[in-house]
Design a protein around this motif. Structure first.
Motif, PDB file in Angstrom:
ATOM      1  N   LYS A   1     -12.345   2.545  20.761  1.00 11.37           N
ATOM      2  CA  LYS A   1     -11.986   3.688  21.592  1.00 11.37           C
ATOM      3  C   LYS A   1     -11.816   4.938  20.738  1.00 11.37           C
ATOM      4  N   ALA A   2     -11.329   4.792  19.516  1.00 15.13           N
ATOM      5  CA  ALA A   2     -11.200   5.937  18.614  1.00 15.13           C
ATOM      6  C   ALA A   2     -12.572   6.526  18.293  1.00 15.13           C
ATOM      7  N   LYS A   3     -13.576   5.660  18.154  1.00 18.85           N
ATOM      8  CA  LYS A   3     -14.942   6.144  17.910  1.00 18.85           C
ATOM      9  C   LYS A   3     -15.488   6.851  19.145  1.00 18.85           C
ATOM     10  N   LEU A   4     -15.144   6.331  20.317  1.00 14.80           N
ATOM     11  CA  LEU A   4     -15.564   6.992  21.550  1.00 14.80           C
ATOM     12  C   LEU A   4     -14.922   8.374  21.662  1.00 14.80           C
ATOM     13  N   MET A   5     -13.666   8.471  21.305  1.00 14.66           N
ATOM     14  CA  MET A   5     -12.981   9.760  21.334  1.00 14.66           C
ATOM     15  C   MET A   5     -13.599  10.722  20.311  1.00 14.66           C
ATOM     16  N   ASP A   6     -13.951  10.194  19.147  1.00 20.65           N
ATOM     17  CA  ASP A   6     -14.613  10.993  18.118  1.00 20.65           C
ATOM     18  C   ASP A   6     -15.918  11.559  18.670  1.00 20.65           C
ATOM     19  N   GLY A   7     -16.686  10.696  19.322  1.00 20.73           N
ATOM     20  CA  GLY A   7     -17.952  11.140  19.916  1.00 20.73           C
ATOM     21  C   GLY A   7     -17.739  12.158  21.026  1.00 20.73           C
ATOM     22  N   THR A   8     -16.704  11.964  21.815  1.00 19.31           N
ATOM     23  CA  THR A   8     -16.398  12.898  22.897  1.00 19.31           C
ATOM     24  C   THR A   8     -16.055  14.272  22.346  1.00 19.31           C
ATOM     25  N   MET A   9     -15.241  14.294  21.299  1.00 20.89           N
ATOM     26  CA  MET A   9     -14.867  15.565  20.688  1.00 20.89           C
ATOM     27  C   MET A   9     -16.091  16.252  20.073  1.00 20.89           C
ATOM     28  N   TRP A  10     -16.988  15.465  19.466  1.00 19.30           N
ATOM     29  CA  TRP A  10     -18.209  16.037  18.888  1.00 19.30           C
ATOM     30  C   TRP A  10     -19.041  16.700  19.973  1.00 19.30           C
ATOM     31  N   LEU A  11     -19.147  16.036  21.139  1.00 17.59           N
ATOM     32  CA  LEU A  11     -19.905  16.621  22.244  1.00 17.59           C
ATOM     33  C   LEU A  11     -19.268  17.928  22.715  1.00 17.59           C
ATOM     34  N   MET A  12     -17.956  17.953  22.787  1.00 13.52           N
ATOM     35  CA  MET A  12     -17.264  19.162  23.237  1.00 13.52           C
ATOM     36  C   MET A  12     -17.489  20.315  22.256  1.00 13.52           C
ATOM     37  N   GLN A  13     -17.551  20.000  20.973  1.00 14.39           N
ATOM     38  CA  GLN A  13     -17.684  21.035  19.951  1.00 14.39           C
ATOM     39  C   GLN A  13     -19.126  21.494  19.760  1.00 14.39           C
ATOM     40  N   ASN A  14     -20.090  20.609  20.054  1.00  9.85           N
ATOM     41  CA  ASN A  14     -21.486  20.912  19.765  1.00  9.85           C
ATOM     42  C   ASN A  14     -22.371  21.046  21.001  1.00  9.85           C
ATOM     43  N   GLY A  15     -21.965  20.404  22.086  1.00 13.55           N
ATOM     44  CA  GLY A  15     -22.835  20.363  23.253  1.00 13.55           C
ATOM     45  C   GLY A  15     -22.992  21.677  23.967  1.00 13.55           C
ATOM     46  N   MET A  16     -21.912  22.457  24.079  1.00 12.51           N
ATOM     47  CA  MET A  16     -21.985  23.720  24.805  1.00 12.51           C
ATOM     48  C   MET A  16     -22.906  24.715  24.101  1.00 12.51           C
ATOM     49  N   GLY A  17     -22.803  24.784  22.792  1.00 14.22           N
ATOM     50  CA  GLY A  17     -23.611  25.729  22.048  1.00 14.22           C
ATOM     51  C   GLY A  17     -25.050  25.281  21.879  1.00 14.22           C
ATOM     52  N   ASN A  18     -25.292  23.984  21.897  1.00 12.05           N
ATOM     53  CA  ASN A  18     -26.634  23.441  21.710  1.00 12.05           C
ATOM     54  C   ASN A  18     -26.838  22.263  22.659  1.00 12.05           C
ATOM     55  N   PRO A  19     -27.276  22.532  23.879  1.00 18.76           N
ATOM     56  CA  PRO A  19     -27.467  21.442  24.851  1.00 18.76           C
ATOM     57  C   PRO A  19     -28.423  20.356  24.363  1.00 18.76           C
ATOM     58  N   ASP A  20     -29.414  20.734  23.566  1.00 16.95           N
ATOM     59  CA  ASP A  20     -30.345  19.728  23.043  1.00 16.95           C
ATOM     60  C   ASP A  20     -29.611  18.710  22.176  1.00 16.95           C
ATOM     61  N   ALA A  21     -28.612  19.149  21.426  1.00 21.42           N
ATOM     62  CA  ALA A  21     -27.859  18.236  20.569  1.00 21.42           C
ATOM     63  C   ALA A  21     -27.097  17.218  21.410  1.00 21.42           C
ATOM     64  N   ALA A  22     -26.479  17.694  22.488  1.00 24.01           N
ATOM     65  CA  ALA A  22     -25.758  16.783  23.373  1.00 24.01           C
ATOM     66  C   ALA A  22     -26.712  15.806  24.033  1.00 24.01           C
ATOM     67  N   ALA A  23     -27.866  16.313  24.478  1.00 27.30           N
ATOM     68  CA  ALA A  23     -28.839  15.444  25.132  1.00 27.30           C
ATOM     69  C   ALA A  23     -29.406  14.409  24.161  1.00 27.30           C
ATOM     70  N   ALA A  24     -29.649  14.833  22.918  1.00 27.36           N
ATOM     71  CA  ALA A  24     -30.217  13.920  21.920  1.00 27.36           C
ATOM     72  C   ALA A  24     -29.279  12.762  21.616  1.00 27.36           C
ATOM     73  N   GLY A  25     -27.981  13.022  21.693  1.00 24.18           N
ATOM     74  CA  GLY A  25     -27.014  11.969  21.392  1.00 24.18           C
ATOM     75  C   GLY A  25     -26.458  11.263  22.608  1.00 24.18           C
ATOM     76  N   SER A  26     -26.937  11.622  23.795  1.00 25.59           N
ATOM     77  CA  SER A  26     -26.309  11.139  25.024  1.00 25.59           C
ATOM     78  C   SER A  26     -26.421   9.636  25.212  1.00 25.59           C
ATOM     79  N   LEU A  27     -27.581   9.051  24.893  1.00 21.21           N
ATOM     80  CA  LEU A  27     -27.727   7.613  25.094  1.00 21.21           C
ATOM     81  C   LEU A  27     -26.881   6.835  24.098  1.00 21.21           C
ATOM     82  N   ASP A  28     -26.808   7.316  22.862  1.00 21.85           N
ATOM     83  CA  ASP A  28     -25.919   6.668  21.886  1.00 21.85           C
ATOM     84  C   ASP A  28     -24.469   6.774  22.334  1.00 21.85           C
ATOM     85  N   TYR A  29     -24.101   7.925  22.891  1.00 21.29           N
ATOM     86  CA  TYR A  29     -22.738   8.088  23.402  1.00 21.29           C
ATOM     87  C   TYR A  29     -22.467   7.111  24.535  1.00 21.29           C
ATOM     88  N   LEU A  30     -23.447   6.955  25.430  1.00 20.60           N
ATOM     89  CA  LEU A  30     -23.277   6.004  26.528  1.00 20.60           C
ATOM     90  C   LEU A  30     -23.080   4.585  25.995  1.00 20.60           C
TER      91      LEU A  30
END
Length: 594
Positions: free
Chosen positions: A493-522
């Motif tokens: 769960k800590a790794k999931l939270m780490d990934g969630t925070m990464w998405l919050m910090q990087n996804g808004m500014g670069n949607p492609d980055a969030a999309a590229a990592g979305s399946l791994d996040y899932l």
């Protein structure tokens, strides 16, 4: 090789882990006594093992036939088995009693659905699509339409379909061209072509009720102008019996890699009479009731086919004699040991079992949320359960089908060369399961839905509530009966939270980055969810042992759980590293370099 339904696993989940008897005060659960649920599991297993499973292989080889009159004949035995199923009341198991259903909890009907799908996924799709039609009609139909159609759909006397896709549009439904023209009597004339319509035509039922997306003439462009219509094959007469033939037909059958026993149709509508469901231009809103039902059903399908393939692989491994154990012969009286002595074979079988048992618990837990969202007397409980359903539907669909494919692939590997032939069932399971990662929204689309919509839904309330529940469980059980499992849950769960925070910090500014990592996040989300399930199962199994139970099932459950902790949970690290790689390397190539 015979199919074996997972009865004991469901008994454990219902009685030991989730203790569904505690909900006896809720609507639907009051009739679900332990004795009745046990009888449903046993009889469901008997029906699916003895009546449906024997049709799976022959139905795959025979397939469906499109006749000159545009009717479809299903494989031999399908129609008779369907009628047996209807006469026994299985389709009505979880149906609304107001319309003739038995009103049992969704969590109970889910167990039966897994058994039916594991016995034959192609056969199970016929009643499965009807369940989705019932959901949409319940949400968007008028009282008159519900009173006329729901009793026959819930009983299985009639069946239903979902018509979304057109030759030029799949996921992007805003491109659809099917049109609806208002008629003087308040109905609509529906015209257009739909493709990949599962169970679009067959010979099981006296009527087939198609739910069709179309655009009312003059409606807005894009998805905002889509409406949903009920278009029956036969227009019911005043007494509710199939009457005049509607102007629609099956124009062709798809030639597919798998699920050959299910009729996947090209449907053509030419001024067919249809009834609007819900409000004009709000068709997707109503259709999502059906689509979400279908997505959960596809996740179940991935689990069920994976289980069936695993059953076959275990039986094959026990019988197949090849080589000797590295530590010396285990069956010296035989010319060779069974392949169960080989570590890599055991690894594949045990990893598969750990995924299946964890996935089954996850599916059961989410099904229980559906019951709580609908029937709890507490508003906060209903809200939380509804939030969980929305959040976890893409995880169920994508993660269980991805892991179901892995299980099925490993099951084929256990079969060796025999699995690549049609003499054994491994190849059919492999062909049947592959579609689950694609239809009802590809797994990449599910990951985008999770990251792009579900995480931010309601201000992030759903995901933060889910995280909070896990944290509370960890805090309560760290010193409990299964500390290793709680530790694994906490770390993942800590790794999931780490990934969630990464998405919050990087996804808004670069949607492609969030999309590229979305399946791994899932995948991290799915692993965390299964870790939660395994922690609860381990706690329950150890409690039973501590209470003096001598049933070997509990000790075996803990052994399988250790395989999950040691060999599957570490995958979260790789997924986290990959998602943090962003999208830069994926867009480094120019289009012409591909």
């Amino acid at each position: 090789m015979p199919y074996k339904a997972p009865v004991r696993d469901y008994q454990f989940l219902f009685n030991d882990v989730f203790k569904i008897e505690q909900y006896s005060n809720l609507k639907g659960f009051e009739e679900a006594s332990p004795d009745l649920v046990a009888a449903i599991l046993e009889e469901g297993a008997r029906f699916t093992e003895e009546v449906v499973a024997p049709l799976n292989g022959p139905g795959d080889k025979e397939g469906c036939v499109l006749n000159a009159d545009h009717t479809v004949t299903a494989p031999k035995g399908y129609k008779e088995a369907y009628q047996q199923m209807v006469e026994a009341g299985w389709p009505a198991l979880g149906g609304d009693p107001k319309y003739g259903g038995q009103g049992l909890p969704h969590v109970v009907s889910t167990a039966y659905s897994e058994m039916l799908t594991g016995a034959s996924s192609a056969f199970a799709m016929y009643p499965g699509l009807t369940d989705g039609a019932v959901a949409a009609l319940t949400a968007g139909g008028t009282d008159e339409l519900r009173d006329l159609y729901l009793p026959k759909l819930i009983s299985g006397e009639w069946s239903g379909t979902m018509n979304l896709t057109e030759p030029h549009c799949g996921t992007d439904l805003g491109l659809l061209r099917s049109k609806a023209v208002p008629d003087a009597d308040g109905t609509y004339k529906i015209s257009g072509q739909k493709i990949w319509i599962s169970a679009g035509e067959h010979d099981f039922t006296s009527n087939i009720c198609h739910l069709v997306l179309a655009r009312i003439e003059g409606g807005p462009a894009g998805v905002k102008g889509i409406s949903l219509f009920l278009v029956p094959k036969f227009i019911p007469d005043a007494d509710g019996h199939p009457g005049e033939r509607n102007s629609l037909q099956c124009a062709g059958l798809e030639h597919k890699m798998g699920i050959h026993g299910n009729s996947t149709c090209v449907m053509v509508y030419e001024d067919a009479k249809g009834w609007l469901l819900g409000n004009a231009h709000e068709g997707l809103k109503i259709m999502f009731y059906m689509m979400n039902n279908a997505r959960l059903g596809v996740g179940l399908q991935g689990l069920a086919i994976g289980h069936a393939s695993h059953v076959a692989a275990v039986e094959f491994a026990k019988d197949r004699l090849q080589g000797r154990a590295l530590t010396g012969p285990k069956s010296p009286d035989k010319p060779a040991d069974s392949i169960l002595v080989h570590p890599d074979v055991r690894r594949m079988l045990l990893e598969s079992r750990a995924l299946l048992e964890g996935g089954r618990a996850f599916l059961t837990w989410v099904s229980l949320q559906a019951d709580l969202a609908k029937g709890s007397e507490d508003e906060a409980t209903r809200e939380k359960a509804s939030d969980y359903m929305g959040l976890l539907t893409p995880v169920i669909k994508a993660f269980l089908t991805e892991k179901g494919l892995k299980v099925t692939q490993d099951s084929m590997q256990v079969h060796g060369g025999s699995g690549f032939t049609e003499h054994f069932p491994a190849s059919q399971y492999m062909r049947d399961i592959r579609i689950t990662l694609i239809y009802e929204g590809t797994n990449g689309v599910q990951a985008l839905d999770l990251v792009g919509r579900k995480l931010s839904s309601k201000g992030g309330r759903s995901v933060m509530t889910f995280f909070g529940e896990i944290d509370a469980y960890v805090a309560e059980h760290e010193g409990g009966k299964a500390p290793a499992f709680v530790k694994g849950l906490k770390e993942t769960k800590a790794k999931l939270m780490d990934g969630t925070m990464w998405l919050m910090q990087n996804g808004m500014g670069n949607p492609d980055a969030a999309a590229a990592g979305s399946l791994d996040y899932l995948h991290i989300f799915g692993l965390t969810s299964l870790a939660y399930m395994w922690a609860m199962m381990a706690e329950s199994a150890q409690a039973a042992i501590d209470a003096g139970s001598t049933d070997p099932y509990y000790a075996t459950k803990l052994k399988v759980g250790r395989v999950f902790l040691d060999r599957i949970l570490p995958e979260a690290d790789a997924h986290l590293q990959r998602m943090k790689a962003g999208a830069e390397d994926l867009f480094a190539l120019e289009d012409e370099e591909f």
